[in-house]
Motif scaffolding. Structure first.
Motif, short mmCIF file in Angstrom:
data_model
loop_
_atom_site.label_atom_id
_atom_site.label_comp_id
_atom_site.label_asym_id
_atom_site.label_seq_id
_atom_site.Cartn_x
_atom_site.Cartn_y
_atom_site.Cartn_z
N CYS A 1 0.73 -1.11 -0.12
CA CYS A 1 -0.09 -0.27 0.11
C CYS A 1 0.73 0.93 -0.25
O CYS A 1 2.01 1.35 0.37
CB CYS A 1 -0.98 0.23 1.21
SG CYS A 1 -1.06 -1.74 1.51
N PHE B 1 -1.90 -1.39 -4.05
CA PHE B 1 -3.07 -0.55 -3.36
C PHE B 1 -2.26 0.69 -3.31
O PHE B 1 -2.02 1.61 -2.63
CB PHE B 1 -3.35 -1.06 -2.04
CG PHE B 1 -4.20 0.19 -1.88
CD1 PHE B 1 -5.51 0.34 -2.72
CD2 PHE B 1 -4.63 0.92 -0.66
CE1 PHE B 1 -6.84 0.95 -1.57
CE2 PHE B 1 -5.98 1.92 0.24
CZ PHE B 1 -6.29 2.06 -0.67
N ALA C 1 -3.14 4.27 -2.26
CA ALA C 1 -3.85 4.97 -1.76
C ALA C 1 -3.97 6.58 -1.51
O ALA C 1 -2.97 7.03 -2.03
CB ALA C 1 -3.11 4.63 0.18
N ALA D 1 -2.10 4.65 3.28
CA ALA D 1 -0.55 3.89 2.95
C ALA D 1 -1.11 3.36 3.51
O ALA D 1 -0.80 1.60 3.97
CB ALA D 1 0.27 4.05 1.70
N THR E 1 4.29 -0.91 3.12
CA THR E 1 3.85 0.33 2.72
C THR E 1 5.47 0.73 2.49
O THR E 1 6.60 0.69 2.93
CB THR E 1 3.44 0.85 4.51
OG1 THR E 1 2.47 2.23 3.04
CG2 THR E 1 3.66 1.22 5.07
N GLY F 1 -8.11 -2.16 4.21
CA GLY F 1 -6.46 -2.77 3.88
C GLY F 1 -7.12 -4.57 4.84
O GLY F 1 -6.95 -5.43 3.82
#
Lengths: 630, 332
Positions: free
Chosen positions: A273, A298, A300, A306, A322, B79
């Motif tokens: 993320c 992902f 964010a 994130a 992250t 998440g």
């Protein structure tokens, strides 16, 4: 020697004809000139020719700065040869400059007697003015101490490409491949791999592929016909590599592959993320390119999302990861304390850049070490790792994932802009040799409590939501040891604080004792480093050892906790120097940890250390004691 | 399988610690009842919260629970869904959590259409930090941080959600036990992000801020309960109606004395413009709209992501191929 006519280098007696161990080449031009592509292809050919190498891409933050300006100059440096190459090189042997601005910003790094190849046609009045030259450097003594090769690259490239029917614009943009062809000839390279790459890369735009191929071949033919360059710098040595299968790899790519390995070896989903930021975005791109093979990515809405999405992913039973650079890591700080408090696995990558604030986004620095160690509210210890070379990033990511899972803790990996973008050859490991790092998810409801601990690691159980009969609640409020219920009990808070600290300390039990990287076990000076300074420190120590000095290079891959045996090792030296691209953050840590008089060698220029700088610092330390003793 | 669940199955052993009389008690009751009715086993349900009075919710629901940090619950929940799309994930926050410190995360959870059930417990005040005005407080709210009355205008949560691209926006109120569970059931059934704004009374710092909605009797006059395909009428005698004026995008009252049932517009929950008009009724005798204002499903983030990038695990052979991609060379 002064400026000379193209292809008429008078090199008699002007330099050493013996084969050098290594050669340093730097390409420099406008950020739109394709210098990075040129450098990457040159590096690939050097590797395929059996050389060791390290590259140093150095580009501006501007995507397309105004053409011809000094702040729009993009450069790519490579040192290649053998038997071992440790740094991109202090001084440049061959500088290929596409315009006056590139010459202006890069000439100072060319060694005396070095070769500069200029695109003569770009030295127009207008470009000279943009670069700030009042008099053309081709007409005064600016280039007097160098060998100069002036070629109208754009014109020659244009002529060669004309036959393919390409437009002038396409022809202009092919000149990087013309220069690549010329340098291929200079160093006796084969063109086949690059030809193949061009054909594949530009498969959808055949006219560009044809133009680039024509330019590559024309540059090569030009060198061959005019017999230029080849004897000027000589052919460097081949590397002495251990047997195996090799590839060239950048730090970013090695990190991405390390995370893929983590997903494979842990047998769980990895959720990366992230929010785009220079110079960390490359990791998001590399992982997204895997298209959900083992790793979901992902993008964010911000840095905080994130980090918290990664934490949510870990709570959900994936390994949350992250990544960012300094400013973004600062924004994640609150979330990292949550991960510490809830004791969830998390990997955080910080590709450091020069700060504070926006600082110099494309330039490297190691000034986030203190933030990694201490930059959270409350007592919130985490593990901190730092890869030393681009290729090492693979193992570092795998180690970080293993620690995060085994100890249920956040782990910070400190890379930097240099290590992320630099490339070197990497011996590809046999995947059968990679460790099993699969988590031991709790599924047994018998006596389950979310904050009981493994006796050895002190890790709490990891339970995936969806597991029957193990519903429980966690959060950032202090929890009672064992039950995990909210607790404001004073003794419990002391216990939990101690446990969280002790858990990180115990990671040291799985680390191999620290060893001297190169040099003596006891002696005059130990130079200690961490992260991307590895090559410069190691090369400096090698050269000083060759001179007979009692010196050693010690390099830390684990900064929290420190690897066992470090204090004893450091106490065996008269002087402990700590070289860092910051103002002394590791130095202060070692001083406070061991009460030793470590001294800093510090540089905050946005550029990697030069070997000469490190050598001078070590010599100064030795001279200081000798001076004191006399 | 399919054992019948009751609210008790979703009740933890934790003592509930909201102020006596807090609207959150009623909401908790409705949520537990709804969960039981929906019937997903407790271990497949996750409650995620941020910080604030509302954020204590996970401690009181016997499911998996994560009490995170201020404002970040939608991101943490995102998440959780990335890790395991099969979980039924609920996010509970207050007006500070969702609209102030975490406004950005709500915006993006909605526009991405993450499959989350987002419960916004709106009491128009900051409770846990002792009574400061919030982003939904009316202009002129006197509070410890605005002793002379607040000057900034409040945000309209439903309209913000509609602007953000939410595909499910609903409203209810804490004590409407005949209404809230139904809305919650619809929200959970909606695949994608569902925002439910629940008007909630803070008995200590903002008592009676939603006066007129909380009791059934009053709510007949002050609110309109919208239902898909039904005329937009309200009042104890169902004698008042609403007409959607498509020229200015506003709701207007039907003519007094007319047949409201016949004159009123029919609610169409897939009509975005109507939902915007319903969510912005203000002043005069216009009621506050409750119920599912908007529901127009499209693929949720997880389904679309899975369709484009089908997740698979990475075998050792595949890893080996990945490590060897691009050029390699052998050293003997």
């Amino acid at each position: 020697m002064g400026s000379q006519a193209a292809a008429a280098i008078d090199d008699q007696g002007s330099h050493d004809q013996a084969a050098p161990e290594r050669v340093v080449v730097r390409f420099a031009g406008d950020s739109g000139d394709g210098v990075q592509v040129l450098g990457a292809e040159f590096a690939k050919s050097a590797a395929l020719s059996g050389h060791d190498l390290i590259t140093f891409p150095d580009f501006p933050a501007e995507i397309r700065a105004p053409v011809g300006t000094t702040f729009g100059v993009s450069a790519f440096q490579i040192q290649f040869g053998g038997p071992k190459v440790l740094t991109p090189g202090d001084a440049v042997d061959v500088l290929i400059s596409f315009n006056p601005a590139a010459l202006k910003t890069n000439l100072a790094d060319l060694r005396d007697g070095g070769l500069v190849i200029l695109d003569e046609g770009a030295f127009t009045k207008r470009n000279l003015a943009k670069a700030g030259y009042e008099v053309s450097p081709l007409e005064d003594d600016t280039l007097a101490t160098y060998q100069v090769l002036k070629i109208d690259i754009a014109r020659r490239c244009g002529e060669a490409v004309a036959d393919t029917g390409a437009s002038k614009k396409v022809a202009d943009r092919a000149k990087n491949f013309w220069a690549l062809g010329l340098t291929f000839w200079m160093f006796g390279r084969k063109r086949a791999e690059t030809q193949k790459w061009i054909t594949e890369k530009f498969a959808r735009i055949p006219e560009v592929a044809a133009a680039n191929l024509a330019a590559l071949n024309a540059g090569h033919a030009f060198g061959e016909t005019m017999e230029i360059g080849r004897d000027v710098v000589g052919q460097p040595l081949e590397a002495s590599f251990a047997p195996g299968t090799y590839r060239s790899i950048t730090g970013i790519d090695a990190m991405a592959k390390g995370l893929a390995a983590a997903a494979c070896c842990a047998g769980i989903k990895v959720a990366y993320c992230s929010y785009p930021i220079t110079p960390a975005s490359g990791l998001l791109h590399a992982l997204a390119a895997l298209r959900s093979k083992g790793i979901v990515t992902f993008q964010a809405e911000d840095e905080i999302a994130a980090a918290t999405a990664a934490i949510g992913a870990s709570y959900g039973g994936a390994l949350g990861v992250t990544g960012s650079s300094g400013p973004g890591i600062a924004l994640k700080s609150e979330a990292l304390s949550l991960a510490v408090s809830t004791e969830l696995p998390l990997v955080v990558v910080n590709v450091q850049r020069a700060g504070p604030s926006t600082g110099m986004p494309t330039k490297a620095e190691q000034a986030d070490l203190s933030m990694a160690l201490y930059g959270r509210h409350g007592e919130a210890p985490i593990a901190v790792l730092a890869p030393a070379t681009p290729a090492e990033c693979f193992q570092t990511m795998l180690d970080a994932a293993a620690i995060a899972i085994r100890y249920m803790t956040p782990v910070m990996v400190l890379a930097d802009g240099y290590i992320a973008n630099a490339a070197e050859p990497w011996r590809i490991p046999d995947v059968a040799d990679l460790p099993d790092i699969a988590p031991d998810f709790r599924v047994d409801p018998e006596n389950f409590q979310p904050f009981t601990r493994d006796e050895k690691t002190l890790a709490r159980p990891w339970v995936r939501p969806g597991t029957p009969e193990l519903q429980h609640r966690i959060g950032g409020i202090e929890k009672a040891d064992g039950s995990g219920h909210i607790s404001y009990d004073p003794d419990n808070h002391q216990t939990m604080t101690d446990l969280r600290t002790e858990k990180i300390a115990r990671i040291a039990e799985m680390l191999p004792p620290i060893k001297v990287e190169r040099g003596v076990e006891r002696g005059r000076v130990a130079i200690v480093g961490w992260g991307s300074t590895y090559g410069a420190l190691n090369a400096a120590v090698k050269e000083l050892l060759d001179e007979g000095l009692e010196v050693a290079h010690i390099h830390l891959r684990h900064i929290s906790p420190l690897a066992p045996g470090l204090e004893d090792l450091l106490r065996g030296f008269d002087h402990v120097l700590v070289a860092e691209m910051n103002s002394g953050q590791l130095c202060r840590l070692l001083r406070s940890e061991f009460l030793i008089p470590a001294e800093g060698v510090n540089q905050m220029t946005g550029k990697p250390f030069k070997v000469a700088t490190v050598k001078a610092a070590i010599r100064a330390a030795i001279n200081k004691t000798e001076g004191g003793a006399s | 399988m399919n054992q019948v669940l009751t609210a008790k199955d979703f009740t933890t052993d934790q003592e509930v610690r909201w102020c006596p009389g807090c609207g959150d008690y009623a909401i908790l009751k409705s949520v537990r009842a709804t969960l039981a009715k929906i019937g997903r086993p407790p271990h497949e349900v996750v409650f995620v919260s941020g910080i604030g009075c509302a954020a204590r919710f996970p401690y009181y629901v016997d499911s998996y629970g994560f009490h995170t940090i201020h404002g970040r619950a939608p991101a943490v929940a995102t998440g959780v869904k990335l890790a395991n799309p099969n979980l039924d994930v609920w996010v509970v926050g207050g007006d500070g959590d969702f609209l102030s410190i975490g406004g950005n995360h709500l915006l993006h959870a909605l526009r991405r259409n993450m499959d989350l059930n987002l419960l916004l417990l709106n009491n128009a005040i900051y409770g846990l930090t002792k009574g400061q005005y919030s982003p939904t407080s009316s202009v002129g709210t006197r509070s410890p941080s605005t002793p002379g009355g607040s000057v900034d205008r409040p945000v309209n949560a439903a309209l913000m959600a509609l602007g953000a691209g939410a595909r499910f926006v609903a409203r209810s109120a804490d004590t409407l036990l005949d209404h809230l569970p139904e809305v919650l059931t619809r929200a959970q059934a909606h695949k994608g992000a569902s925002l439910v704004e629940i008007f909630q009374n803070c008995i200590v710092y903002n008592d009676a801020v939603w006066a007129g909605m909380a009791t059934k009797a009053e709510s007949f006059e002050k609110t309109v309960r919208v239902a898909h395909g039904e005329p937009l009428v309200f009042g104890k005698e169902r004698d008042k109606g609403l007409v959607f004026d498509s020229r200015n995008g506003r709701m207007e009252l039907t003519e007094a004395g007319g047949d409201a049932e016949k004159l009123a517009s029919i609610h169409d929950e897939t009509n975005w413009a109507l939902a915007c008009a319903l969510s912005t009724m203000e002043g005069g005798d216009l009621p506050t709209a409750l119920g599912v204002l908007y529901c127009d499903p499209v693929n949720d983030y997880g389904s679309d992501q899975e369709a484009r990038n089908h997740f698979t695990t990475l075998s050792r052979d595949e890893l080996s191929a990945l490590l060897h991609d691009g050029g390699t060379w052998e050293v003997e």
